[in-house]
Design an enzyme around this catalytic site. Structure first.
Site, PDB file in Angstrom:
ATOM      1  N   HIS A 107       0.827  -1.223   0.000  1.00 37.09           N
ATOM      2  CA  HIS A 107       0.000   0.000   0.000  1.00 37.09           C
ATOM      3  C   HIS A 107       0.849   1.257   0.000  1.00 37.09           C
ATOM      4  O   HIS A 107       0.364   2.324   0.360  1.00 37.09           O
ATOM      5  CB  HIS A 107      -0.946  -0.015   1.214  1.00 37.09           C
ATOM      6  CG  HIS A 107      -2.021  -1.048   1.085  1.00 37.09           C
ATOM      7  ND1 HIS A 107      -2.752  -1.492   2.146  1.00 37.09           N
ATOM      8  CD2 HIS A 107      -2.486  -1.721   0.005  1.00 37.09           C
ATOM      9  CE1 HIS A 107      -3.622  -2.399   1.724  1.00 37.09           C
ATOM     10  NE2 HIS A 107      -3.482  -2.555   0.430  1.00 37.09           N
ATOM     11  N   ALA A 221       0.971  -8.371  19.566  1.00 38.25           N
ATOM     12  CA  ALA A 221       2.053  -8.970  18.770  1.00 38.25           C
ATOM     13  C   ALA A 221       3.415  -8.795  19.442  1.00 38.25           C
ATOM     14  O   ALA A 221       4.231  -9.715  19.474  1.00 38.25           O
ATOM     15  CB  ALA A 221       2.070  -8.349  17.379  1.00 38.25           C
TER      16      ALA A 221
HETATM   17  C1  BV8 Z   1      -8.323  -2.279  -5.049  1.00 35.32           C
HETATM   18  C2  BV8 Z   1      -2.921   3.165   2.569  1.00 35.32           C
HETATM   19  C3  BV8 Z   1      -8.678  -2.987  -7.256  1.00 35.32           C
HETATM   20  C4  BV8 Z   1      -3.585   4.389   3.019  1.00 35.32           C
HETATM   21  C5  BV8 Z   1      -4.722   1.594   2.611  1.00 35.32           C
HETATM   22  C6  BV8 Z   1     -16.460  -3.741  -1.181  1.00 35.32           C
HETATM   23  C7  BV8 Z   1     -16.105  -5.032  -0.795  1.00 35.32           C
HETATM   24  C8  BV8 Z   1     -14.772  -5.464  -0.886  1.00 35.32           C
HETATM   25  C9  BV8 Z   1     -13.782  -4.596  -1.362  1.00 35.32           C
HETATM   26  C10 BV8 Z   1     -14.148  -3.338  -1.738  1.00 35.32           C
HETATM   27  C11 BV8 Z   1     -15.465  -2.893  -1.657  1.00 35.32           C
HETATM   28  N1  BV8 Z   1     -15.490  -1.609  -2.068  1.00 35.32           N
HETATM   29  C12 BV8 Z   1     -14.249  -1.233  -2.428  1.00 35.32           C
HETATM   30  C13 BV8 Z   1     -13.427  -2.273  -2.241  1.00 35.32           C
HETATM   31  C14 BV8 Z   1     -12.003  -2.326  -2.524  1.00 35.32           C
HETATM   32  C15 BV8 Z   1     -11.245  -1.594  -1.421  1.00 35.32           C
HETATM   33  C16 BV8 Z   1     -11.603  -2.143  -0.059  1.00 35.32           C
HETATM   34  O1  BV8 Z   1     -11.172  -3.198   0.328  1.00 35.32           O
HETATM   35  N2  BV8 Z   1     -12.428  -1.363   0.676  1.00 35.32           N
HETATM   36  C17 BV8 Z   1     -12.827  -1.797   2.005  1.00 35.32           C
HETATM   37  C18 BV8 Z   1     -12.829  -0.589   2.955  1.00 35.32           C
HETATM   38  C19 BV8 Z   1     -14.226  -2.416   1.914  1.00 35.32           C
HETATM   39  N3  BV8 Z   1      -9.853  -1.891  -1.682  1.00 35.32           N
HETATM   40  C20 BV8 Z   1      -9.163  -1.074  -2.502  1.00 35.32           C
HETATM   41  O2  BV8 Z   1      -9.602  -0.054  -2.995  1.00 35.32           O
HETATM   42  C21 BV8 Z   1      -7.754  -1.532  -2.837  1.00 35.32           C
HETATM   43  N4  BV8 Z   1      -7.590  -1.504  -4.269  1.00 35.32           N
HETATM   44  O3  BV8 Z   1      -9.183  -3.033  -4.634  1.00 35.32           O
HETATM   45  O4  BV8 Z   1      -7.992  -2.119  -6.370  1.00 35.32           O
HETATM   46  C22 BV8 Z   1      -7.759  -4.066  -7.646  1.00 35.32           C
HETATM   47  C23 BV8 Z   1      -7.272  -4.957  -6.690  1.00 35.32           C
HETATM   48  C24 BV8 Z   1      -6.430  -5.995  -7.066  1.00 35.32           C
HETATM   49  C25 BV8 Z   1      -6.053  -6.109  -8.405  1.00 35.32           C
HETATM   50  C26 BV8 Z   1      -6.551  -5.194  -9.348  1.00 35.32           C
HETATM   51  C27 BV8 Z   1      -7.400  -4.181  -8.955  1.00 35.32           C
HETATM   52  C28 BV8 Z   1      -6.724  -0.613  -2.248  1.00 35.32           C
HETATM   53  C29 BV8 Z   1      -6.800  -0.644  -0.745  1.00 35.32           C
HETATM   54  C30 BV8 Z   1      -5.618   0.114  -0.164  1.00 35.32           C
HETATM   55  C31 BV8 Z   1      -6.119   1.292   0.640  1.00 35.32           C
HETATM   56  N5  BV8 Z   1      -4.995   1.872   1.359  1.00 35.32           N
HETATM   57  N6  BV8 Z   1      -3.636   2.085   3.193  1.00 35.32           N
HETATM   58  C32 BV8 Z   1      -2.963   4.862   4.281  1.00 35.32           C
HETATM   59  O5  BV8 Z   1      -2.296   4.069   4.964  1.00 35.32           O
HETATM   60  O6  BV8 Z   1      -3.209   6.015   4.581  1.00 35.32           O
HETATM   61  S1  BV8 Z   1      -5.707   0.573   3.510  1.00 35.32           S
HETATM   62  C33 BV8 Z   1      -5.365   0.703   5.183  1.00 35.32           C
HETATM   63  O7  BV8 Z   1      -6.352  -0.070   5.873  1.00 35.32           O
HETATM   64  C34 BV8 Z   1      -4.088   0.001   5.591  1.00 35.32           C
HETATM   65  O8  BV8 Z   1      -3.060   0.127   4.672  1.00 35.32           O
HETATM   66  C35 BV8 Z   1      -4.475  -1.424   5.730  1.00 35.32           C
HETATM   67  O9  BV8 Z   1      -4.187  -2.129   4.565  1.00 35.32           O
HETATM   68  C36 BV8 Z   1      -5.955  -1.399   5.763  1.00 35.32           C
HETATM   69  C37 BV8 Z   1      -6.483  -2.285   6.828  1.00 35.32           C
HETATM   70  O10 BV8 Z   1      -6.031  -1.824   8.020  1.00 35.32           O
HETATM   71  P1  BV8 Z   1      -5.275  -2.836   9.017  1.00 35.32           P
HETATM   72  O11 BV8 Z   1      -3.843  -2.831   8.662  1.00 35.32           O
HETATM   73  O12 BV8 Z   1      -5.963  -4.160   9.089  1.00 35.32           O
HETATM   74  O13 BV8 Z   1      -5.464  -2.029  10.337  1.00 35.32           O
HETATM   75  P2  BV8 Z   1      -6.801  -1.907  11.184  1.00 35.32           P
HETATM   76  O14 BV8 Z   1      -6.684  -0.704  12.048  1.00 35.32           O
HETATM   77  O15 BV8 Z   1      -7.991  -2.071  10.299  1.00 35.32           O
HETATM   78  O16 BV8 Z   1      -6.726  -3.213  12.109  1.00 35.32           O
HETATM   79  C38 BV8 Z   1      -5.680  -3.326  13.046  1.00 35.32           C
HETATM   80  C39 BV8 Z   1      -5.796  -4.716  13.617  1.00 35.32           C
HETATM   81  O17 BV8 Z   1      -4.695  -4.905  14.501  1.00 35.32           O
HETATM   82  C40 BV8 Z   1      -7.052  -4.896  14.434  1.00 35.32           C
HETATM   83  O18 BV8 Z   1      -7.621  -6.165  14.130  1.00 35.32           O
HETATM   84  C41 BV8 Z   1      -6.559  -4.867  15.881  1.00 35.32           C
HETATM   85  O19 BV8 Z   1      -7.290  -5.759  16.722  1.00 35.32           O
HETATM   86  C42 BV8 Z   1      -5.162  -5.386  15.736  1.00 35.32           C
HETATM   87  N7  BV8 Z   1      -4.236  -4.884  16.746  1.00 35.32           N
HETATM   88  C43 BV8 Z   1      -4.244  -3.666  17.358  1.00 35.32           C
HETATM   89  N8  BV8 Z   1      -3.189  -3.609  18.221  1.00 35.32           N
HETATM   90  C44 BV8 Z   1      -2.524  -4.790  18.116  1.00 35.32           C
HETATM   91  C45 BV8 Z   1      -3.176  -5.610  17.182  1.00 35.32           C
HETATM   92  N9  BV8 Z   1      -2.755  -6.850  16.873  1.00 35.32           N
HETATM   93  C46 BV8 Z   1      -1.656  -7.301  17.501  1.00 35.32           C
HETATM   94  N10 BV8 Z   1      -0.965  -6.574  18.418  1.00 35.32           N
HETATM   95  C47 BV8 Z   1      -1.367  -5.323  18.743  1.00 35.32           C
HETATM   96  N11 BV8 Z   1      -0.672  -4.618  19.671  1.00 35.32           N
END
Ligand code: BV8
Length: 235
Positions: A107, A221
């Site tokens: 990303h 982690a």
């Molecule tokens: C794409 C950069 C096409 C930005 C990021 C409907 C259904 C399905 C998919 C879609 C949909 N509508 C649209 C989509 C596609 C969309 C998508 O998935 N949307 C979601 C919201 C529904 N995806 C896209 O647009 C992607 N592109 O699909 O293109 C394509 C694909 C393939 C091939 C050809 C074409 C692009 C997505 C990238 C977006 N950019 N990041 C920035 O950083 O500012 S996403 C951003 O959120 C992060 O990068 C990360 O990837 C993502 C998820 O976040 P997490 O890393 O999981 O973090 P989060 O806070 O959510 O969770 C943290 C976890 O850690 C929790 O579970 C927590 O319990 C745990 N935790 C907390 N503390 C600890 C811990 N675990 C262990 N130890 C700890 N101490």
């Protein structure tokens, strides 16, 4: 695990104990913004100042955080294994600073900026690059404004072919610190599983795709990964 092909995918949770905000935990990054307002090309077109300031704040924070034992545990795992691939959804450089090499940032990265005209990427983390004023490229005769080198929603993640090749041929696929919200990253455990890999989750709580994992370790982690890595290296 020695002699097997390991692929690790990390998310914001692995950097949480370093003080880097996650996205969806209650005090998360998106708490003050709707994702659509800051992490999409449309947002950048509509309100570049808002988006630029959001990313500049996160880039500045990189100078205040350090890798934690979870990053270091993955670096140790990599150093002991022959076939190891680290893919991260994170845009921070804590894996590299924790000792990992060849990190695939699917990303994008906070450390680099991208010329809006040529698409060329520059590493730009000097103080002069971290202000709220826009940064301009060094590649165009007439310097162009630069954008964050980040994959926004609706944009295609980086190095997908390389990532899928590694996931599809992995023997063990491990996810650390991800909520399983965002695709295609969240679908990779299914790809690994259908390719015959043993799938392991290390996360603070059950994520949306938790049922896809053969083995689940819930906890912080930084606290549980070092011991898990030790056990994996002795089995
Ligand atoms: C794409 C950069 C096409 C930005 C990021 C409907 C259904 C399905 C998919 C879609 C949909 N509508 C649209 C989509 C596609 C969309 C998508 O998935 N949307 C979601 C919201 C529904 N995806 C896209 O647009 C992607 N592109 O699909 O293109 C394509 C694909 C393939 C091939 C050809 C074409 C692009 C997505 C990238 C977006 N950019 N990041 C920035 O950083 O500012 S996403 C951003 O959120 C992060 O990068 C990360 O990837 C993502 C998820 O976040 P997490 O890393 O999981 O973090 P989060 O806070 O959510 O969770 C943290 C976890 O850690 C929790 O579970 C927590 O319990 C745990 N935790 C907390 N503390 C600890 C811990 N675990 C262990 N130890 C700890 N101490």
């Amino acid at each position: 695990m020695r002699g097997t092909k390991i692929v690790v995918l990390t998310g914001a949770g692995i950097s949480a104990e370093s003080g880097v905000k996650t996205f969806r935990d209650n005090d998360g990054l998106w708490e003050n913004h709707r994702i659509e307002d800051v992490a999409t090309p449309e947002a950048w077109q509509a309100d570049p100042q808002l988006v630029w300031k959001f990313y500049q704040a996160r880039r500045r924070q990189m100078n205040e955080v350090e890798p934690n034992p979870a990053h270091e545990a993955l670096a140790k795992l990599e150093s002991e294994l022959n076939e190891f691939t680290l893919v991260t959804q994170n845009v921070d450089d804590l894996h590299e600073r924790g000792g990992s090499s060849n990190v695939i940032h699917m990303h994008g990265r906070l450390q680099t900026l991208r010329c809006e005209t040529s698409g060329q990427i520059e590493h730009r983390m000097d103080d002069s690059d971290l202000k709220d004023e826009y940064a301009f490229c060094n590649c165009c005769a007439e310097p162009s404004r630069m954008r964050p080198d980040i994959v926004w929603f609706g944009e295609i993640p980086m190095q997908m072919e390389e990532i899928y090749a590694a996931v599809e041929s992995s023997d063990v696929f491990i996810v650390v610190g991800s909520s399983g919200h965002v695709y295609p990253a969240a679908g990779m455990v299914h790809v690994a599983k259908s390719s015959g890999a043993h799938t392991i989750l290390v996360n603070y709580e059950m994520p949306l795709n938790g049922l896809d994992f053969d083995e689940v370790h819930l906890g912080k982690a930084g606290e549980i990964l070092p011991d898990l890595v030790e056990s994996w290296l002795t089995e």
